[in-house]
Design a protein around this motif. Structure first.
Motif, mmCIF file in Angstrom:
data_model
loop_
_atom_site.group_PDB
_atom_site.id
_atom_site.type_symbol
_atom_site.label_atom_id
_atom_site.label_comp_id
_atom_site.label_asym_id
_atom_site.label_seq_id
_atom_site.Cartn_x
_atom_site.Cartn_y
_atom_site.Cartn_z
ATOM 1 N N VAL A 66 0.705 -1.036 -0.001
ATOM 2 C CA VAL A 66 0.066 -0.024 -0.041
ATOM 3 C C VAL A 66 0.821 1.210 -0.080
ATOM 4 O O VAL A 66 2.072 1.318 0.630
ATOM 5 N N THR A 67 0.520 2.248 -0.922
ATOM 6 C CA THR A 67 1.305 3.478 -1.055
ATOM 7 C C THR A 67 0.560 4.563 -0.553
ATOM 8 O O THR A 67 1.044 5.850 -0.261
ATOM 9 N N VAL A 68 -1.093 4.491 -0.720
ATOM 10 C CA VAL A 68 -1.920 5.522 -0.637
ATOM 11 C C VAL A 68 -2.915 4.980 0.324
ATOM 12 O O VAL A 68 -3.461 3.949 0.058
ATOM 13 N N VAL A 69 -3.289 5.686 1.434
ATOM 14 C CA VAL A 69 -4.451 5.358 2.405
ATOM 15 C C VAL A 69 -5.369 6.193 2.587
ATOM 16 O O VAL A 69 -4.940 7.565 2.726
ATOM 17 N N THR A 70 -6.522 6.400 2.279
ATOM 18 C CA THR A 70 -7.514 7.326 2.456
ATOM 19 C C THR A 70 -8.535 6.643 3.228
ATOM 20 O O THR A 70 -8.995 5.633 3.688
ATOM 21 N N PHE A 71 -9.088 7.994 4.146
ATOM 22 C CA PHE A 71 -10.131 7.643 5.158
ATOM 23 C C PHE A 71 -10.682 9.058 5.366
ATOM 24 O O PHE A 71 -10.154 9.797 5.539
ATOM 25 N N GLY A 72 -12.127 8.884 5.340
ATOM 26 C CA GLY A 72 -12.819 10.269 5.569
ATOM 27 C C GLY A 72 -12.470 10.969 4.459
ATOM 28 O O GLY A 72 -12.261 10.604 3.212
ATOM 29 N N ASP A 73 -12.179 12.347 4.879
ATOM 30 C CA ASP A 73 -11.617 13.139 3.667
ATOM 31 C C ASP A 73 -9.984 13.190 3.473
ATOM 32 O O ASP A 73 -9.606 14.399 3.140
ATOM 33 N N VAL A 74 -9.538 12.276 4.056
ATOM 34 C CA VAL A 74 -8.158 12.625 4.403
ATOM 35 C C VAL A 74 -7.211 11.595 3.196
ATOM 36 O O VAL A 74 -7.781 10.320 3.206
ATOM 37 N N MET A 75 -6.519 12.221 2.671
ATOM 38 C CA MET A 75 -5.439 10.980 1.792
ATOM 39 C C MET A 75 -4.058 11.215 2.350
ATOM 40 O O MET A 75 -3.273 12.033 2.423
ATOM 41 N N LEU A 76 -3.394 9.842 2.604
ATOM 42 C CA LEU A 76 -2.180 9.862 2.965
ATOM 43 C C LEU A 76 -1.306 9.142 2.074
ATOM 44 O O LEU A 76 -1.557 8.087 1.632
ATOM 45 N N ASP A 77 -0.282 9.788 1.367
ATOM 46 C CA ASP A 77 0.690 9.261 0.654
ATOM 47 C C ASP A 77 2.029 9.012 1.144
ATOM 48 O O ASP A 77 2.855 9.773 1.452
ATOM 49 N N LEU A 78 2.262 7.631 1.212
ATOM 50 C CA LEU A 78 3.435 7.012 1.890
ATOM 51 C C LEU A 78 4.794 7.342 0.971
ATOM 52 O O LEU A 78 5.775 7.561 1.586
ATOM 53 N N GLN A 79 4.380 7.459 -0.138
ATOM 54 C CA GLN A 79 5.575 7.551 -1.192
ATOM 55 C C GLN A 79 6.126 9.259 -0.996
ATOM 56 O O GLN A 79 7.171 9.278 -0.865
ATOM 57 N N LYS A 80 5.143 9.840 -1.392
ATOM 58 C CA LYS A 80 5.241 11.183 -1.406
ATOM 59 C C LYS A 80 5.732 12.065 -0.060
ATOM 60 O O LYS A 80 6.111 12.836 0.116
ATOM 61 N N HIS A 81 4.999 11.320 0.878
ATOM 62 C CA HIS A 81 5.331 11.506 2.298
ATOM 63 C C HIS A 81 4.440 12.917 2.617
ATOM 64 O O HIS A 81 4.955 13.899 3.161
ATOM 65 N N THR A 82 3.192 12.888 2.165
ATOM 66 C CA THR A 82 2.202 13.789 2.216
ATOM 67 C C THR A 82 0.858 13.574 2.656
ATOM 68 O O THR A 82 0.441 12.492 2.670
ATOM 69 N N VAL A 83 0.084 14.464 3.240
ATOM 70 C CA VAL A 83 -0.935 14.386 4.012
ATOM 71 C C VAL A 83 -1.995 15.527 3.585
ATOM 72 O O VAL A 83 -1.635 16.424 3.464
ATOM 73 N N ASP A 84 -3.119 14.790 2.866
ATOM 74 C CA ASP A 84 -4.106 16.106 2.384
ATOM 75 C C ASP A 84 -5.478 15.936 3.256
ATOM 76 O O ASP A 84 -5.769 14.770 3.604
ATOM 77 N N LYS A 85 -6.232 16.930 3.516
ATOM 78 C CA LYS A 85 -7.582 16.705 4.267
ATOM 79 C C LYS A 85 -8.449 17.688 3.579
ATOM 80 O O LYS A 85 -8.281 18.940 3.621
ATOM 81 N N GLY A 86 -9.394 17.175 2.719
ATOM 82 C CA GLY A 86 -10.311 17.825 2.125
ATOM 83 C C GLY A 86 -9.721 18.851 0.895
ATOM 84 O O GLY A 86 -10.279 19.822 0.524
ATOM 85 N N GLY A 87 -8.664 18.013 0.523
ATOM 86 C CA GLY A 87 -7.923 18.778 -0.571
ATOM 87 C C GLY A 87 -6.866 19.629 -0.099
ATOM 88 O O GLY A 87 -6.007 20.022 -1.062
ATOM 89 N N ALA A 88 -6.774 20.016 0.904
ATOM 90 C CA ALA A 88 -5.507 20.941 1.576
ATOM 91 C C ALA A 88 -4.506 20.107 2.355
ATOM 92 O O ALA A 88 -4.842 19.186 2.850
ATOM 93 N N ALA A 89 -3.315 20.509 1.974
ATOM 94 C CA ALA A 89 -2.195 19.724 2.755
ATOM 95 C C ALA A 89 -2.140 20.186 4.181
ATOM 96 O O ALA A 89 -2.652 21.291 4.649
ATOM 97 N N VAL A 90 -1.873 19.010 4.795
ATOM 98 C CA VAL A 90 -1.878 19.126 6.295
ATOM 99 C C VAL A 90 -0.193 18.888 6.589
ATOM 100 O O VAL A 90 0.025 18.032 6.349
ATOM 101 N N HIS A 91 0.131 19.835 7.648
ATOM 102 C CA HIS A 91 1.607 19.721 8.012
ATOM 103 C C HIS A 91 1.461 18.811 9.193
ATOM 104 O O HIS A 91 0.922 19.108 10.113
ATOM 105 N N LEU A 92 2.515 17.764 9.081
ATOM 106 C CA LEU A 92 2.723 17.027 10.330
ATOM 107 C C LEU A 92 3.979 16.821 10.795
ATOM 108 O O LEU A 92 4.957 16.812 9.779
ATOM 109 N N THR A 93 4.497 16.805 11.909
ATOM 110 C CA THR A 93 5.809 16.837 12.119
ATOM 111 C C THR A 93 6.282 15.223 11.826
ATOM 112 O O THR A 93 5.393 14.503 11.775
#
Length: 229
Positions: free
Chosen positions: A130-157
């Motif tokens: 698995v490289t992309v996990v989606t739940f609710g309106d969140v998309m986690l891209d493990l390869q790109k190391h990014t998280v979006d919520k409702g289409g907007a980027a979310v900053h995580l430490t």
């Protein structure tokens, strides 16, 4: 519909065991049953189950010892069927290799939902990683190391991202406090449970629609956390 998939039930309460066997058989599984831990260990090689349901309160073996011996022989998910008051035994069983638990008394719809979740996870493990996990309106891209919520980027430490990745790639599996601390922070942090509470609160605040009533990052009281989509 009958399948070739086998489930092993290890439960000493005859009434509960009959209920589990008949319900799982009606779902098409081949079911092997044992009323003692040693009997379950003897059945395991020939049964080759895709999943095990194990009672911790067996008369002939300690629950943690049984799970440890089962885990040494199989990679199949182990779901604990246990009384609510046995939290210490549950933690020991998870540390020994159990994947999930259902508290007695339980409803069969809940149990079947857990079984289906582990079967989906088993199927996913046999497919491409698995490289992309989606739940609710969140998309986690493990390869790109990014998280979006409702289409907007979310900053995580970095620590928050590692915690999210660890949970999201173990969907449906209960991860104990010690397991999460080991995998995210390292073996020197196994007693720092307050680290986990703080970072879980941050994840919920950033990714849950209602952080006070989380749908995806669930607390298993006294044990750890579970992620569900």
């Amino acid at each position: 519909m009958q399948t070739d998939l086998s489930i092993l039930v290890i439960e000493d309460d005859a009434e509960i065991r009959r209920m589990l066997v008949s319900t799982l058989a009606a779902q098409g599984y081949r079911v092997e049953e044992a009323s003692r831990g040693q009997e379950g260990l003897r059945l395991l090689p020939a049964c080759d189950p895709v999943l095990l349901l194990v009672d911790l309160g067996l008369p002939d073996m300690d629950g943690g010892e049984l799970v440890r011996k089962l885990r040494a022989q199989t990679v199949a998910p182990i779901i604990i069927v246990s009384a609510r008051q046995m939290e210490a035994e549950k933690v020991a069983a998870f540390d020994a290799g159990a994947d999930d638990f259902v508290t007695k008394p339980f409803g069969m719809p809940e149990l079947l939902a857990r079984v289906r979740a582990h079967m989906r996870r088993r199927g996913g493990e046999q497919a491409e990683p698995v490289t992309v996990v989606t739940f609710g309106d969140v998309m986690l891209d493990l390869q790109k190391h990014t998280v979006d919520k409702g289409g907007a980027a979310v900053h995580l430490t970095p620590t928050e991202f590692k915690l999210l990745e660890t949970l999201a790639t173990s969907e449906g599996k209960v991860l104990t406090h010690r397991e999460l601390l080991r995998r995210v922070w390292g073996v020197g942090y196994l007693e720092r449970t307050h680290y986990l509470r703080i970072h879980m609160a941050h994840l919920r605040g950033k990714l849950e629609a209602n952080p006070t009533q989380p749908r995806h990052f669930l607390t298993e009281t006294g044990i750890g956390y579970r992620f569900q989509k």
